[in-house]
Each structure stands twice: as C-alpha cells, then as structure tokens.
Design a protein around this motif. Structure first.
Motif, PDB file in Angstrom:
ATOM      1  N   UNK A  12       0.810  -1.211   0.000  1.00 46.04           N
ATOM      2  CA  UNK A  12       0.000   0.000   0.000  1.00 46.04           C
ATOM      3  C   UNK A  12       0.841   1.256   0.000  1.00 46.04           C
ATOM      4  N   UNK A  13       1.981   1.219   0.676  1.00 40.24           N
ATOM      5  CA  UNK A  13       2.874   2.381   0.688  1.00 40.24           C
ATOM      6  C   UNK A  13       3.448   2.647  -0.698  1.00 40.24           C
ATOM      7  N   UNK A  14       3.865   1.583  -1.370  1.00 38.62           N
ATOM      8  CA  UNK A  14       4.396   1.748  -2.725  1.00 38.62           C
ATOM      9  C   UNK A  14       3.308   2.249  -3.669  1.00 38.62           C
ATOM     10  N   UNK A  15       2.124   1.680  -3.548  1.00 38.74           N
ATOM     11  CA  UNK A  15       1.018   2.061  -4.421  1.00 38.74           C
ATOM     12  C   UNK A  15       0.640   3.520  -4.212  1.00 38.74           C
ATOM     13  N   UNK A  16       0.582   3.941  -2.968  1.00 38.65           N
ATOM     14  CA  UNK A  16       0.203   5.321  -2.671  1.00 38.65           C
ATOM     15  C   UNK A  16       1.251   6.312  -3.166  1.00 38.65           C
ATOM     16  N   UNK A  17       2.509   5.905  -3.235  1.00 40.92           N
ATOM     17  CA  UNK A  17       3.564   6.817  -3.663  1.00 40.92           C
ATOM     18  C   UNK A  17       3.762   6.829  -5.179  1.00 40.92           C
ATOM     19  N   UNK A  18       3.684   5.694  -5.827  1.00 35.25           N
ATOM     20  CA  UNK A  18       4.039   5.613  -7.240  1.00 35.25           C
ATOM     21  C   UNK A  18       3.032   6.293  -8.158  1.00 35.25           C
ATOM     22  N   UNK A  19       1.753   6.215  -7.849  1.00 36.29           N
ATOM     23  CA  UNK A  19       0.739   6.854  -8.691  1.00 36.29           C
ATOM     24  C   UNK A  19       0.946   8.353  -8.824  1.00 36.29           C
ATOM     25  N   UNK A  20       1.009   9.091  -7.717  1.00 35.95           N
ATOM     26  CA  UNK A  20       1.222  10.539  -7.827  1.00 35.95           C
ATOM     27  C   UNK A  20       2.572  10.927  -8.435  1.00 35.95           C
ATOM     28  N   UNK A  21       3.597  10.137  -8.176  1.00 36.81           N
ATOM     29  CA  UNK A  21       4.906  10.446  -8.765  1.00 36.81           C
ATOM     30  C   UNK A  21       4.844  10.310 -10.282  1.00 36.81           C
ATOM     31  N   UNK A  22       4.301   9.197 -10.752  1.00 38.00           N
ATOM     32  CA  UNK A  22       4.164   9.001 -12.196  1.00 38.00           C
ATOM     33  C   UNK A  22       3.256  10.029 -12.839  1.00 38.00           C
ATOM     34  N   UNK A  23       2.148  10.333 -12.174  1.00 38.27           N
ATOM     35  CA  UNK A  23       1.209  11.322 -12.699  1.00 38.27           C
ATOM     36  C   UNK A  23       1.855  12.701 -12.746  1.00 38.27           C
ATOM     37  N   UNK A  24       2.607  13.036 -11.712  1.00 40.20           N
ATOM     38  CA  UNK A  24       3.273  14.335 -11.675  1.00 40.20           C
ATOM     39  C   UNK A  24       4.320  14.492 -12.762  1.00 40.20           C
ATOM     40  N   UNK A  25       4.973  13.403 -13.128  1.00 36.51           N
ATOM     41  CA  UNK A  25       5.978  13.468 -14.181  1.00 36.51           C
ATOM     42  C   UNK A  25       5.364  13.563 -15.572  1.00 36.51           C
ATOM     43  N   UNK A  26       4.157  13.019 -15.735  1.00 37.72           N
ATOM     44  CA  UNK A  26       3.568  12.924 -17.064  1.00 37.72           C
ATOM     45  C   UNK A  26       2.523  13.990 -17.375  1.00 37.72           C
ATOM     46  N   UNK A  27       1.946  14.627 -16.369  1.00 38.09           N
ATOM     47  CA  UNK A  27       0.891  15.610 -16.623  1.00 38.09           C
ATOM     48  C   UNK A  27       0.871  16.659 -15.520  1.00 38.09           C
ATOM     49  N   UNK A  28       0.031  17.642 -15.684  1.00 41.93           N
ATOM     50  CA  UNK A  28      -0.024  18.716 -14.706  1.00 41.93           C
ATOM     51  C   UNK A  28      -1.432  19.091 -14.280  1.00 41.93           C
ATOM     52  N   UNK A  29      -2.404  18.228 -14.456  1.00 45.92           N
ATOM     53  CA  UNK A  29      -3.785  18.540 -14.097  1.00 45.92           C
ATOM     54  C   UNK A  29      -3.945  18.630 -12.584  1.00 45.92           C
ATOM     55  N   UNK A  30      -4.681  19.633 -12.129  1.00 46.12           N
ATOM     56  CA  UNK A  30      -4.940  19.802 -10.702  1.00 46.12           C
ATOM     57  C   UNK A  30      -6.237  19.131 -10.279  1.00 46.12           C
ATOM     58  N   UNK A  31      -6.983  18.599 -11.222  1.00 47.17           N
ATOM     59  CA  UNK A  31      -8.331  18.126 -10.946  1.00 47.17           C
ATOM     60  C   UNK A  31      -8.490  16.614 -10.978  1.00 47.17           C
ATOM     61  N   UNK A  32      -7.427  15.882 -11.120  1.00 50.74           N
ATOM     62  CA  UNK A  32      -7.493  14.432 -11.195  1.00 50.74           C
ATOM     63  C   UNK A  32      -6.894  13.834  -9.928  1.00 50.74           C
ATOM     64  N   UNK A  33      -7.604  12.904  -9.326  1.00 52.44           N
ATOM     65  CA  UNK A  33      -7.116  12.216  -8.138  1.00 52.44           C
ATOM     66  C   UNK A  33      -6.479  10.899  -8.563  1.00 52.44           C
ATOM     67  N   UNK A  34      -5.264  10.650  -8.112  1.00 50.37           N
ATOM     68  CA  UNK A  34      -4.547   9.434  -8.478  1.00 50.37           C
ATOM     69  C   UNK A  34      -4.205   8.669  -7.210  1.00 50.37           C
ATOM     70  N   UNK A  35      -4.455   7.384  -7.216  1.00 49.80           N
ATOM     71  CA  UNK A  35      -4.113   6.555  -6.065  1.00 49.80           C
ATOM     72  C   UNK A  35      -4.967   5.315  -6.035  1.00 49.80           C
ATOM     73  N   UNK A  36      -4.725   4.456  -5.068  1.00 51.01           N
ATOM     74  CA  UNK A  36      -5.522   3.230  -4.971  1.00 51.01           C
ATOM     75  C   UNK A  36      -6.951   3.567  -4.553  1.00 51.01           C
ATOM     76  N   UNK A  37      -7.902   2.860  -5.138  1.00 54.71           N
ATOM     77  CA  UNK A  37      -9.302   3.061  -4.771  1.00 54.71           C
ATOM     78  C   UNK A  37      -9.911   1.731  -4.379  1.00 54.71           C
ATOM     79  N   UNK A  38     -10.967   1.779  -3.604  1.00 55.96           N
ATOM     80  CA  UNK A  38     -11.531   0.555  -3.033  1.00 55.96           C
ATOM     81  C   UNK A  38     -12.127  -0.369  -4.087  1.00 55.96           C
ATOM     82  N   UNK A  39     -12.652   0.153  -5.180  1.00 56.65           N
ATOM     83  CA  UNK A  39     -13.253  -0.708  -6.201  1.00 56.65           C
ATOM     84  C   UNK A  39     -12.189  -1.611  -6.828  1.00 56.65           C
TER      85      UNK A  39
END
Length: 85
Positions: A12-39
């Motif tokens: 869970x720690x790796x998952x919570x960290x890697x999504x935002x890091x990858x998203x931050x490197x590839x895009x700059x949208x302020x309105x998208x939430x990235x991370x693990x979700x319950x579904x």
C-alpha cells in the motif's frame, strides 16, 4: 486498501507513492485524483482467483504487479492512440 485486496500492507505504501509520482511526471492537471481506490482493491482477489492463486500465495504479489503493469501499458497505448472513453 491492501488489506481489502488481501495483500501485504507494505504494498500500500508503494502504491500510494508511485501513482502521484508518475502522474506528476507525465501531466499537470490539478483536478485528477490518483491513487488506490476501493473498487480496484475489491477486484484483485477475483483476479487472483482467475489466475488460480490465493492472496497469501508467494506468487500473488508478482501476479498483481504484472496485472497492474499490463493494465498500465494498455492505458498508455490507448492514450497514445488518442482513444478515450
């Protein structure tokens, strides 16, 4: 969320960290939430069952990582092809 998926807590720690890091490197949208979700976490045990594994098996973590990588590559291919839903 890793407890919902039946996987070790440290993932869970790796998952919570890697999504935002990858998203931050590839895009700059302020309105998208990235991370693990319950579904998604509730679908992982059924994914493992279809692969013939239980969450406590040794190969379960590798199978989940491979499945996640494949789905990520599919998303990249769809994005590069300008295919969206």
């Amino acid at each position: 969320y890793t407890l919902i998926a039946g996987l070790p807590k440290y993932l869970g720690l790796y998952t919570a960290a890697m999504g935002p890091i990858g998203f931050g490197l590839l895009t700059g949208s302020k309105h998208v939430t990235v991370g693990p979700i319950s579904i998604i976490c509730t679908l992982i045990p059924s994914f493992l069952a279809k692969c013939g594994l239980q969450p406590e098996d040794e190969d379960a973590v590798a199978t989940v990582v491979l499945g996640t990588f494949i789905s990520g590559m599919l998303m990249i291919i769809l994005a590069l092809s300008k295919i969206s839903f």
